[in-house]
Motif scaffolding. Sequence first.
Motif, short mmCIF file in Angstrom:
data_model
loop_
_atom_site.label_atom_id
_atom_site.label_comp_id
_atom_site.label_asym_id
_atom_site.label_seq_id
_atom_site.Cartn_x
_atom_site.Cartn_y
_atom_site.Cartn_z
N LEU A 29 17.22 -10.68 50.53
CA LEU A 29 18.48 -11.32 50.91
C LEU A 29 19.41 -10.35 51.64
O LEU A 29 19.86 -10.65 52.75
N PRO A 30 19.72 -9.17 51.09
CA PRO A 30 20.61 -8.26 51.83
C PRO A 30 19.99 -7.79 53.15
O PRO A 30 20.71 -7.61 54.14
N ALA A 31 18.66 -7.60 53.18
CA ALA A 31 18.01 -7.20 54.43
C ALA A 31 18.15 -8.29 55.48
O ALA A 31 18.36 -8.02 56.66
N ALA A 32 18.04 -9.55 55.05
CA ALA A 32 18.19 -10.67 55.98
C ALA A 32 19.59 -10.70 56.57
O ALA A 32 19.77 -10.98 57.76
N LEU A 33 20.60 -10.42 55.75
CA LEU A 33 21.98 -10.41 56.24
C LEU A 33 22.18 -9.35 57.32
O LEU A 33 22.87 -9.58 58.31
N VAL A 34 21.56 -8.19 57.13
CA VAL A 34 21.64 -7.13 58.14
C VAL A 34 20.98 -7.59 59.44
O VAL A 34 21.57 -7.48 60.54
N LEU A 35 19.78 -8.13 59.34
CA LEU A 35 19.02 -8.49 60.53
C LEU A 35 19.60 -9.71 61.25
O LEU A 35 19.49 -9.83 62.47
N ALA A 89 29.47 -23.93 50.27
CA ALA A 89 30.33 -23.26 51.27
C ALA A 89 29.51 -22.24 52.05
O ALA A 89 29.65 -22.11 53.27
N GLY A 90 28.64 -21.50 51.36
CA GLY A 90 27.80 -20.52 52.03
C GLY A 90 26.84 -21.17 53.00
O GLY A 90 26.65 -20.70 54.13
N SER A 91 26.25 -22.29 52.59
CA SER A 91 25.32 -23.01 53.46
C SER A 91 26.03 -23.59 54.66
O SER A 91 25.48 -23.61 55.77
N TRP A 92 27.26 -24.05 54.48
CA TRP A 92 28.01 -24.73 55.54
C TRP A 92 28.83 -23.77 56.41
O TRP A 92 29.49 -24.18 57.35
N ILE A 93 28.81 -22.49 56.06
CA ILE A 93 29.38 -21.48 56.95
C ILE A 93 28.32 -20.39 57.14
O ILE A 93 28.45 -19.29 56.61
N GLY A 94 27.28 -20.71 57.84
CA GLY A 94 26.26 -19.69 58.10
C GLY A 94 24.85 -20.13 57.85
O GLY A 94 24.02 -20.10 58.74
N GLY A 95 24.53 -20.57 56.63
CA GLY A 95 23.16 -20.99 56.37
C GLY A 95 22.59 -20.46 55.07
O GLY A 95 23.31 -20.09 54.15
N GLY A 96 21.25 -20.40 55.02
CA GLY A 96 20.55 -20.10 53.78
C GLY A 96 20.86 -18.76 53.18
O GLY A 96 20.95 -18.62 51.95
N ALA A 122 13.36 -10.96 46.02
CA ALA A 122 14.24 -11.68 46.94
C ALA A 122 15.70 -11.26 46.82
O ALA A 122 16.36 -10.99 47.82
N LYS A 123 16.20 -11.20 45.60
CA LYS A 123 17.62 -10.89 45.42
C LYS A 123 17.98 -9.45 45.79
O LYS A 123 18.90 -9.23 46.59
N PRO A 124 17.28 -8.43 45.27
CA PRO A 124 17.72 -7.06 45.57
C PRO A 124 17.32 -6.55 46.96
O PRO A 124 17.97 -5.66 47.49
N PHE A 176 12.42 -13.53 55.70
CA PHE A 176 12.92 -13.12 54.38
C PHE A 176 13.67 -14.27 53.70
O PHE A 176 13.55 -14.48 52.50
N ILE A 177 14.44 -15.01 54.51
CA ILE A 177 15.24 -16.11 53.95
C ILE A 177 14.34 -17.20 53.38
O ILE A 177 14.60 -17.73 52.29
N TYR A 178 13.27 -17.53 54.07
CA TYR A 178 12.40 -18.61 53.59
C TYR A 178 11.63 -18.18 52.34
O TYR A 178 11.37 -19.02 51.45
N ILE A 179 11.29 -16.91 52.23
CA ILE A 179 10.70 -16.43 50.97
C ILE A 179 11.72 -16.54 49.85
O ILE A 179 11.41 -16.96 48.73
#
Length: 433
Positions: free
Chosen positions: A90-96, A166-173, A85-87, A325-328
């Motif tokens: 998560l970064p793939a989800a940010l791209v998509l 702050a991350g959750s409240w400006i964007g989400g998971g 999830a971390k490597p 990806f985020i839910y995983i």
Amino acid sequence: MGEIAGKLGQIGDILITGLVRENTILFGMLAVVLGAIFYTSSLKSWKSFYKFVPALLLCYLIPALLSEFNLVDASIRDVPYKSLAKPFLLPAALVLMTLGIDFQGLKKLGWRAIVMFLAGTIGVIIGGPVAVLATDLISSDTVIGDTIIEGVNQYDATWRGLSTLAGSWIGGGANQAAMLETYKYKQELYGQMVTVDIVVANLWMAVLLFSAGHYKKIDNWLKADNSAMENLKNRIKDYQSSTAKVASTTDLMVIMAIAFGAVGLSHFLSSIISDAMVSILGKEHPFASSFLWLVVLTTTIGLSLSFTKMRKYEGAGASKIGSLFIYILVAAIGLRMDLMQALDNPLLILLGVIWMIIHVAIMLGVAKLIKAPLFYVAVGSKANIGGAASAPVVASAFDPSLASVGALMAILGYAVGTYGAIACAELMRMVSL
């Protein structure tokens, strides 16, 4: 007797170390849990349940319960997060999530919609440090700094945990998980922040859903013109029809190439930037974190690609794959949570309420000033707080055809979430010193 004793010993072994001891079985279990949550949430018979218990909460809670009741061996609880999830996810989800942002479409929403969204973002960025200062005056024990035990930093400072909020409240998971890793918050305590997030954010959600039924009265108070809502309906339908398509195998392979190609490049560049920052700022500084630069780079690459022909892959489901990806990722984090510590610090909920009040006050003040309708206030707020999971729900409360407006605004939340959350976290760190 010896055989019976041996069997009893094996059972005792399982009770002590956990029923699931292999990574492959654990991942299959998480997949089934997530599938069951989303399948039941789609059923009419479960609507009343999910009205009060958000699906996202269950994605954290059920894996956490698997760990709490020792159904998963403690030695492998970190593996899905650290190895997958971390490597990668998560970064793939940010791209998509940022790939499909339609700046022209956002422009057509009207300047008031964009201003209200940005007002919500500023409200969160300012609200965080102000809430920290206010709570510190009420209870200094609630807002603590890092604990150092035998020279080892425990990374348990309150501001580090609040960076995930702050991350959750400006964007989400995705942004929430990114801040969790960037600021290295002690993950055994993370349940406290999830509790604050769920309680406060859903309380505000309930207020907005109730207000949607009385939006005309509120618009009169704001002296706002809500006729723009009709124009929005037509514009967003045009946007949907121009991008929607049935994804082919080629589409999915290209989406995979975009996501993980960007992740690979970002890993390479982030290590170079991190090494440079370590030599300048020292290894303990947040901006020396290679993961922070991984998050910034993947977000930036996704935004850059949104100006190219690659943006068309949003119509083939790029952001939906990102959501998967985020839910995983969420389930993997849930495995690492300590539920017993989730309610150890109830005054954190008060901090969250103060934070939310500041966010709401700024939004209403700006709405009154520019005569923006309640619809823009509600969608602009939830595009920040909750993102794609709740912004469409609030938008559809005004009119079902407007649900996609919430989704479109939420994409903007993903775009600014990384930068806004880092800004908020740094301000909270400064006032906590």
